[in-house]
Write an enzyme that holds these catalytic residues in place. Sequence first.
Site, short mmCIF file in Angstrom:
data_model
loop_
_atom_site.label_atom_id
_atom_site.label_comp_id
_atom_site.label_asym_id
_atom_site.label_seq_id
_atom_site.Cartn_x
_atom_site.Cartn_y
_atom_site.Cartn_z
N GLU A 138 40.26 61.37 -47.66
CA GLU A 138 40.47 62.61 -48.18
C GLU A 138 39.58 63.38 -48.96
O GLU A 138 39.41 62.80 -50.38
CB GLU A 138 42.48 61.99 -48.63
CG GLU A 138 42.69 61.39 -48.13
CD GLU A 138 44.43 61.54 -49.83
OE1 GLU A 138 45.11 60.65 -49.58
OE2 GLU A 138 44.37 61.39 -50.32
N CYS A 178 42.19 69.96 -55.30
CA CYS A 178 40.44 69.60 -53.64
C CYS A 178 42.65 71.03 -53.09
O CYS A 178 41.72 71.09 -51.69
CB CYS A 178 41.28 68.61 -53.56
SG CYS A 178 43.10 67.52 -52.69
N ASN A 213 39.38 63.91 -60.86
CA ASN A 213 40.51 65.33 -61.42
C ASN A 213 41.77 65.39 -61.17
O ASN A 213 42.49 65.74 -62.57
CB ASN A 213 40.74 66.39 -59.78
CG ASN A 213 40.87 66.12 -58.71
OD1 ASN A 213 40.57 64.88 -58.07
ND2 ASN A 213 41.36 66.98 -57.77
N GLU A 219 48.29 59.33 -45.34
CA GLU A 219 48.77 58.57 -45.76
C GLU A 219 50.13 59.08 -46.38
O GLU A 219 49.99 60.71 -46.10
CB GLU A 219 47.85 57.98 -47.55
CG GLU A 219 46.74 57.93 -46.79
CD GLU A 219 45.50 57.03 -47.99
OE1 GLU A 219 46.15 56.27 -48.90
OE2 GLU A 219 44.65 56.80 -47.48
P1 NAD Z 1 32.85 62.05 -55.27
O1 NAD Z 1 32.66 62.22 -53.87
O2 NAD Z 1 31.53 62.68 -56.25
O3 NAD Z 1 32.77 60.58 -55.63
C1 NAD Z 1 34.46 60.68 -55.97
C2 NAD Z 1 34.34 58.51 -55.98
O4 NAD Z 1 33.03 58.15 -54.73
C3 NAD Z 1 33.64 58.35 -57.14
O5 NAD Z 1 34.48 57.64 -57.91
C4 NAD Z 1 32.71 58.92 -56.80
O6 NAD Z 1 32.27 57.76 -58.14
C5 NAD Z 1 32.15 57.39 -56.09
N1 NAD Z 1 30.62 57.31 -55.19
C6 NAD Z 1 30.09 58.99 -54.67
N2 NAD Z 1 29.37 58.94 -54.29
C7 NAD Z 1 29.26 56.88 -53.48
C8 NAD Z 1 28.64 56.53 -52.79
N3 NAD Z 1 27.95 56.90 -52.27
N4 NAD Z 1 29.67 54.96 -52.57
C9 NAD Z 1 30.73 54.80 -52.94
N5 NAD Z 1 30.83 55.05 -53.99
C10 NAD Z 1 30.18 57.16 -54.23
O7 NAD Z 1 34.14 63.39 -55.65
P2 NAD Z 1 34.47 63.53 -57.20
O8 NAD Z 1 33.23 65.01 -57.61
O9 NAD Z 1 34.98 62.97 -58.28
O10 NAD Z 1 35.98 64.63 -56.83
C11 NAD Z 1 36.00 65.86 -56.50
C12 NAD Z 1 35.99 66.18 -54.84
O11 NAD Z 1 37.23 65.95 -54.19
C13 NAD Z 1 36.30 67.61 -54.19
O12 NAD Z 1 35.48 67.55 -53.49
C14 NAD Z 1 37.59 67.66 -54.00
O13 NAD Z 1 38.10 68.58 -52.70
C15 NAD Z 1 37.79 65.87 -53.19
N6 NAD Z 1 39.16 66.01 -53.31
C16 NAD Z 1 39.82 65.36 -52.64
C17 NAD Z 1 41.15 65.05 -52.59
C18 NAD Z 1 41.95 65.30 -51.17
O14 NAD Z 1 43.32 64.99 -51.10
N7 NAD Z 1 41.50 65.72 -50.09
C19 NAD Z 1 41.93 65.20 -52.86
C20 NAD Z 1 40.89 65.21 -54.53
C21 NAD Z 1 39.77 66.03 -54.73
O1 6OD Z 2 49.91 64.56 -54.12
C1 6OD Z 2 49.60 63.86 -53.80
O2 6OD Z 2 49.68 62.74 -52.74
C2 6OD Z 2 48.05 63.78 -53.30
N1 6OD Z 2 46.74 63.18 -52.97
C3 6OD Z 2 47.39 65.03 -54.03
C4 6OD Z 2 46.25 65.70 -54.18
C5 6OD Z 2 45.29 66.53 -54.68
C6 6OD Z 2 43.58 66.35 -55.06
O3 6OD Z 2 43.16 67.00 -55.86
#
Ligand code: NAD
Ligand code: 6OD
Length: 495
Positions: free
Chosen positions: A263, A297, A164, A476
């Site tokens: 995260e 997120c 994202n 972090e």
């Molecule tokens: P995802 O979990 O599908 O994938 C994230 C990464 O993990 C990718 O690089 C993917 O290839 C890898 N991955 C997937 N399965 C794996 C496994 N079994 N072992 C190792 N690696 C694996 O997430 P996404 O669809 O790329 O991103 C969207 C999600 O991320 C949403 O749920 C969003 O809320 C979350 N997100 C959280 C934060 C935060 O700061 N908390 C920030 C951004 C996105």
């Molecule tokens: O601002 C940041 O450091 C951070 N980790 C943002 C996360 C955004 C999620 O989509």
Amino acid sequence: MVSAKGGAGTQRRPLRNFIDGEFVDGGLPFEIRNPATGAVHAVAYEADATMIDSAVAAGRRCVDGEWGQMPLVRRRALLAQVAARIEERFDEFLEAEIADTGKPRSMAAHLDIPRGAANFRIFADFIASLPDEAFEMDTPDGGRAINYSVRKPLGVVGVISPWNLPLLLMTWKVAPAMACGNAVVVKPSEETPSTTTLLAEVMNEVGIPAGAFNVVHGFGPGSAGEMITSHPGIRAITFTGETRTGAAIMRSAAATTKALSFELGGKNPAIVFADADFDAAVAGLARAAFLNTGQVCLAPERIYVERPIFDRFVAAMKEKAEALRPGLPDADGTDLGPLISEEHRQKVLEYYRLAIEEGATLVTGGGVPALEGLAAGGYFVEPTIWTGLPQNARVTREEIFGPCCHIAPFDSEEEAIGLANDTDYGLASSVWTRDLSRAHRVGRAMNVGISWVNSWFLRDLRTAFGGAKQSGFGREGGAHSIAFYSEITNICIKV
Ligand code: NAD
Ligand code: 6OD
């Protein structure tokens, strides 16, 4: 052979794996699409187990050698040069990020790329200012001893990042990990590998020692992702992504007891009190709900509004949503990009359908916008607002990760706090009020890692960032990052 599922005639940039300071050939090709058009614009190569082994071995050599032993002042200077070089190659990073995500150019130019550089600059600076701890103690024989701690690199750190905010979220982890003297093996999302690959070029250009920064492309289970999380040579995993993926990574990493920083997902609440600055709250929460097409997120998918201003607030949010113009990243006035993939669009549209089935009143949106030209092939959806759902509806409990929110009324502060905290997640919240005492009280009552008041996504990179409950664990940012990415040795000297 790469299949030609789309984008005939498009130039496809090759994105190779970067191991021990070199781009290496090999690996199965997979296509990267521009979500704004659906056309293939690049081809990445899935790393195999041998490549992951090479990357980890290179990282280990580098931590034991030049990079891990490098005087901090020199390491900091190199990381500051990485930041400067990202800025010099700003336009290339911008093009790469836009091609992978389809997001509006203005957004990537103001948020994604500048934060990519800022992450390196801030951690290069911050690590120099961090004190070590020291405790003098009495000893049983009447003497004294001095304890002091030193920070050392953990070793090779696996960085697994989502699609994202690709450069922003990857560098948010890579920069502090490297500042602490670790080597990293980075696996960017399979949807958005371009800026991470470009960063590899930057690492070589500024003279980061070979092996300190490695990039392996691929997927999760059974691919590069899982190979990293199960690799015995990797000491820690820092991951941003879905909660479900975090659970799989935990299982995979357990056998080698890796340190984990997660995260994860969110179902973030916002609370608007009747005494809030109304226009600021509407502007702030419309931005929060729809920025990056809701693929942040931290985005509030649940907004609770005090009853006296509820109808007015819903009407104002509707107006904001309907004013958003979807389109190609460079088209005049575009302020809403596509979702990342057709698969994700289908997931979001399924929630749009479910909301109606669960009894929602559709305020606006709910479908796919009619676009012409190249954008007709893109993965766009309409910004969507609902009211009228119960607190236990799936749409109000599950993370959707699209440009949508549910708005519900409340009658008391206590009720609003209860509704906001009634979730399995605990990433972020946003409270809007002019009452200073209430701001402190309600801000603190939110069971989240990041509680904003009269703001959203306002970031000081020295502050703790992370999630409560199923939104992750560990923090972090600033000293929290340095603590996670360091091995601390306490030295006790009897004097
Ligand atoms: P995802 O979990 O599908 O994938 C994230 C990464 O993990 C990718 O690089 C993917 O290839 C890898 N991955 C997937 N399965 C794996 C496994 N079994 N072992 C190792 N690696 C694996 O997430 P996404 O669809 O790329 O991103 C969207 C999600 O991320 C949403 O749920 C969003 O809320 C979350 N997100 C959280 C934060 C935060 O700061 N908390 C920030 C951004 C996105
Ligand atoms: O601002 C940041 O450091 C951070 N980790 C943002 C996360 C955004 C999620 O989509």
